[in-house]
Scaffold this motif. Structure first.
Motif, PDB file in Angstrom:
ATOM      1  N   ALA A 183       0.835  -1.207   0.000  1.00 10.10           N
ATOM      2  CA  ALA A 183       0.000   0.000   0.000  1.00 10.10           C
ATOM      3  C   ALA A 183       0.866   1.252   0.000  1.00 10.10           C
ATOM      4  O   ALA A 183       0.543   2.246  -0.673  1.00 10.10           O
ATOM      5  CB  ALA A 183      -0.921  -0.013   1.214  1.00 10.10           C
ATOM      6  N   VAL A 184       1.968   1.222   0.741  1.00 11.78           N
ATOM      7  CA  VAL A 184       2.860   2.386   0.791  1.00 11.78           C
ATOM      8  C   VAL A 184       3.499   2.625  -0.576  1.00 11.78           C
ATOM      9  O   VAL A 184       3.562   3.771  -1.052  1.00 11.78           O
ATOM     10  CB  VAL A 184       3.944   2.188   1.867  1.00 11.78           C
ATOM     11  CG1 VAL A 184       4.984   3.305   1.793  1.00 11.78           C
ATOM     12  CG2 VAL A 184       3.314   2.153   3.253  1.00 11.78           C
ATOM     13  N   ARG A 185       3.957   1.570  -1.229  1.00  8.75           N
ATOM     14  CA  ARG A 185       4.567   1.721  -2.553  1.00  8.75           C
ATOM     15  C   ARG A 185       3.548   2.283  -3.552  1.00  8.75           C
ATOM     16  O   ARG A 185       3.879   3.153  -4.362  1.00  8.75           O
ATOM     17  CB  ARG A 185       5.106   0.381  -3.061  1.00  8.75           C
ATOM     18  CG  ARG A 185       6.375  -0.083  -2.373  1.00  8.75           C
ATOM     19  CD  ARG A 185       6.926  -1.345  -3.036  1.00  8.75           C
ATOM     20  NE  ARG A 185       7.369  -1.036  -4.397  1.00  8.75           N
ATOM     21  CZ  ARG A 185       8.580  -0.588  -4.703  1.00  8.75           C
ATOM     22  NH1 ARG A 185       9.475  -0.377  -3.750  1.00  8.75           N
ATOM     23  NH2 ARG A 185       8.919  -0.349  -5.956  1.00  8.75           N
ATOM     24  N   GLY A 186       2.322   1.780  -3.491  1.00  9.81           N
ATOM     25  CA  GLY A 186       1.299   2.284  -4.400  1.00  9.81           C
ATOM     26  C   GLY A 186       1.001   3.753  -4.159  1.00  9.81           C
ATOM     27  O   GLY A 186       0.887   4.542  -5.108  1.00  9.81           O
ATOM     28  N   ALA A 187       0.860   4.130  -2.893  1.00  9.88           N
ATOM     29  CA  ALA A 187       0.579   5.532  -2.558  1.00  9.88           C
ATOM     30  C   ALA A 187       1.738   6.432  -2.972  1.00  9.88           C
ATOM     31  O   ALA A 187       1.529   7.530  -3.505  1.00  9.88           O
ATOM     32  CB  ALA A 187       0.310   5.664  -1.061  1.00  9.88           C
ATOM     33  N   ALA A 188       2.966   5.977  -2.713  1.00  6.72           N
ATOM     34  CA  ALA A 188       4.130   6.775  -3.088  1.00  6.72           C
ATOM     35  C   ALA A 188       4.199   6.953  -4.601  1.00  6.72           C
ATOM     36  O   ALA A 188       4.499   8.048  -5.103  1.00  6.72           O
ATOM     37  CB  ALA A 188       5.407   6.114  -2.571  1.00  6.72           C
ATOM     38  N   GLY A 189       3.899   5.893  -5.346  1.00  6.06           N
ATOM     39  CA  GLY A 189       3.917   5.992  -6.803  1.00  6.06           C
ATOM     40  C   GLY A 189       2.886   6.972  -7.329  1.00  6.06           C
ATOM     41  O   GLY A 189       3.180   7.775  -8.224  1.00  6.06           O
ATOM     42  N   ARG A 190       1.690   6.916  -6.779  1.00  8.44           N
ATOM     43  CA  ARG A 190       0.643   7.855  -7.214  1.00  8.44           C
ATOM     44  C   ARG A 190       1.025   9.296  -6.895  1.00  8.44           C
ATOM     45  O   ARG A 190       0.820  10.200  -7.704  1.00  8.44           O
ATOM     46  CB  ARG A 190      -0.679   7.492  -6.542  1.00  8.44           C
ATOM     47  CG  ARG A 190      -1.294   6.184  -7.018  1.00  8.44           C
ATOM     48  CD  ARG A 190      -2.707   6.025  -6.488  1.00  8.44           C
ATOM     49  NE  ARG A 190      -2.767   5.983  -5.035  1.00  8.44           N
ATOM     50  CZ  ARG A 190      -2.637   4.875  -4.304  1.00  8.44           C
ATOM     51  NH1 ARG A 190      -2.415   3.708  -4.909  1.00  8.44           N
ATOM     52  NH2 ARG A 190      -2.728   4.913  -2.993  1.00  8.44           N
ATOM     53  N   TRP A 191       1.581   9.496  -5.714  1.00  2.00           N
ATOM     54  CA  TRP A 191       1.944  10.859  -5.316  1.00  2.00           C
ATOM     55  C   TRP A 191       3.091  11.399  -6.158  1.00  2.00           C
ATOM     56  O   TRP A 191       3.051  12.541  -6.622  1.00  2.00           O
ATOM     57  CB  TRP A 191       2.324  10.886  -3.828  1.00  2.00           C
ATOM     58  CG  TRP A 191       2.735  12.242  -3.350  1.00  2.00           C
ATOM     59  CD1 TRP A 191       1.975  13.375  -3.328  1.00  2.00           C
ATOM     60  CD2 TRP A 191       4.019  12.613  -2.838  1.00  2.00           C
ATOM     61  NE1 TRP A 191       2.701  14.428  -2.821  1.00  2.00           N
ATOM     62  CE2 TRP A 191       3.957  13.990  -2.514  1.00  2.00           C
ATOM     63  CE3 TRP A 191       5.194  11.909  -2.610  1.00  2.00           C
ATOM     64  CZ2 TRP A 191       5.039  14.673  -1.978  1.00  2.00           C
ATOM     65  CZ3 TRP A 191       6.270  12.589  -2.068  1.00  2.00           C
ATOM     66  CH2 TRP A 191       6.193  13.950  -1.765  1.00  2.00           C
ATOM     67  N   LEU A 192       4.111  10.577  -6.382  1.00  2.00           N
ATOM     68  CA  LEU A 192       5.246  11.020  -7.189  1.00  2.00           C
ATOM     69  C   LEU A 192       4.812  11.340  -8.616  1.00  2.00           C
ATOM     70  O   LEU A 192       5.329  12.279  -9.240  1.00  2.00           O
ATOM     71  CB  LEU A 192       6.333   9.946  -7.199  1.00  2.00           C
ATOM     72  CG  LEU A 192       7.077   9.737  -5.870  1.00  2.00           C
ATOM     73  CD1 LEU A 192       7.985   8.519  -5.964  1.00  2.00           C
ATOM     74  CD2 LEU A 192       7.869  10.967  -5.479  1.00  2.00           C
TER      75      LEU A 192
END
Length: 366
Positions: A183-192
């Motif tokens: 979930a953290v990787r997905g959120a970080a990818g969307r934000w970046l």
């Protein structure tokens, strides 16, 4: 008369370095969604009246000087000298400075020099993430660099602060439990991917990751509630119990009694007096008394919440000191407390609790 030691202002920002015109000064004095009512100014508030009561004498004027007279004196002295006089007249010995607010503001070292005080940094998690993102090309690099940045910040700062996770009404913006790696990787990818169009951290999963990274560091974590009901924090408070990280709840007015209840219910939670005292001015003693109705006295910490105008730092400190004297002195005068106990509690709230929570004294270990 209740004697208090030099204060520890456990949450504030820097002050503006620039000279201010009337409009700019009033805009900083009272943050509002619109202009004041016709025929009035931003001085026509409890904050404005408190500034006119406490600040003019520090600049060589009579109390309650008119706004025009006060601002003329301010221009005569200049921004730097005004800040020096106001900060040094406030009786603050140490500042904890949130450096995450944009603008031409003094940093901790400059604030310390102007106020003849100590100053320490509180690192804003959202800004830290934005700085890391600027130098990270991939999601993996961002998360690895963020972990390193949090670790590095924890070695120099006395606290972390988060301004956006719990300030959206009565519903928490983040899930109280730590998010999983996927979930953290997905959120970080969307934000970046969105950052070129706006870089503020708003994703609840990424905010939760930042919060739990700070919890793991062991440094105290300051959480803004602004005008939201602090009850929204209850899930996160429960989830972090037992980790050894102290949570300091900032803001909360007009829900300050709920903040006091959380401080009473959870050993790792502390309540902040905050900018509410400066904003309520002549009613500050009533607000402080309500906070002290429930919160254990070793769990309440003074702060001015001062930001941009040195007047707000000074008013926050001077109004707090008077309010504390009126409340505790009143209880002692009526026989409910001894004067010795009143002065002991005053010393805790004014400085002792903050020095213990943030371990500002080198020999402080508990």
């Amino acid at each position: 008369m209740i004697e208090t030691p030099p204060l520890v202002d456990q949450y504030c920002h820097g002050v503006l370095r620039t000279e201010l015109g009337l409009g700019t000064f009033e805009a900083q004095l009272m943050r509002s969604a619109g202009p004041p009512a016709a025929g009035t100014t931003s001085f026509d508030t409890q904050t404005g009246f408190a500034v006119r009561r406490w600040c003019p004498p520090l600049l060589g004027l009579e109390p309650h000087a008119t706004p025009a007279r006060y601002l003329a004196r301010r221009r005569e002295l200049g921004a730097a000298e005004t800040a020096r006089l106001l900060l040094r007249g406030s009786g603050v010995a140490a500042y904890l400075v949130d450096t995450g607010v944009p603008g031409d503001l003094t940093g901790p070292k400059e604030l310390a020099l102007a106020g003849d005080a100590e100053a320490f940094e509180s690192v804003r998690l959202e800004l830290l993430a934005e700085q890391v993102a600027d130098t990270s090309g991939t999601v993996g690099a961002f998360l690895a660099n963020l972990a390193e940045a949090v670790h590095h910040a924890a070695t120099g700062a006395v606290a972390f602060t988060c301004a956006t996770a719990f300030t959206r009404g009565d519903t928490p913006a983040v899930d109280p439990e730590p998010p999983g790696p996927g979930a953290v990787r997905g959120a970080a990818g969307r934000w970046l991917a969105r950052r070129p169009r706006g870089g503020a951290v708003r994703d609840p999963v990424l905010l939760a990751h930042l919060l739990w990274s700070a919890v793991a560091s062991g440094r105290p974590l300051q959480l803004h509630t602004d005008e939201a009901d602090p009850a929204a924090l209850t899930g996160f408070v429960r989830a972090t119990a037992g980790f050894g990280t102290r949570l300091v709840l900032l803001g909360g007015y007009p829900h300050h009694r709920r903040t006091a209840q959380l401080a009473a219910a959870f050993p790792h939670v502390y309540a902040d007096t905050g900018a509410a005292l400066g904003r309520t001015g002549a009613r500050a003693a009533a607000v402080l008394a309500e906070l002290l109705e429930t919160a254990p006295f070793g769990k309440v910490l003074f702060s001015s919440g001062g930001r941009q105008l040195p007047e707000l730092h000074a008013v926050g400190a001077l109004v707090f000191r008077e309010a504390l004297g009126r409340v505790l002195g009143g209880w002692a005068a009526e026989g409910s407390w001894s004067w010795r106990d009143a002065e002991r509690v005053a010393a805790l709230v004014a400085a002792g609790n903050a020095r213990r929570v943030y371990r500002l004294d080198r020999d402080e270990t508990t």
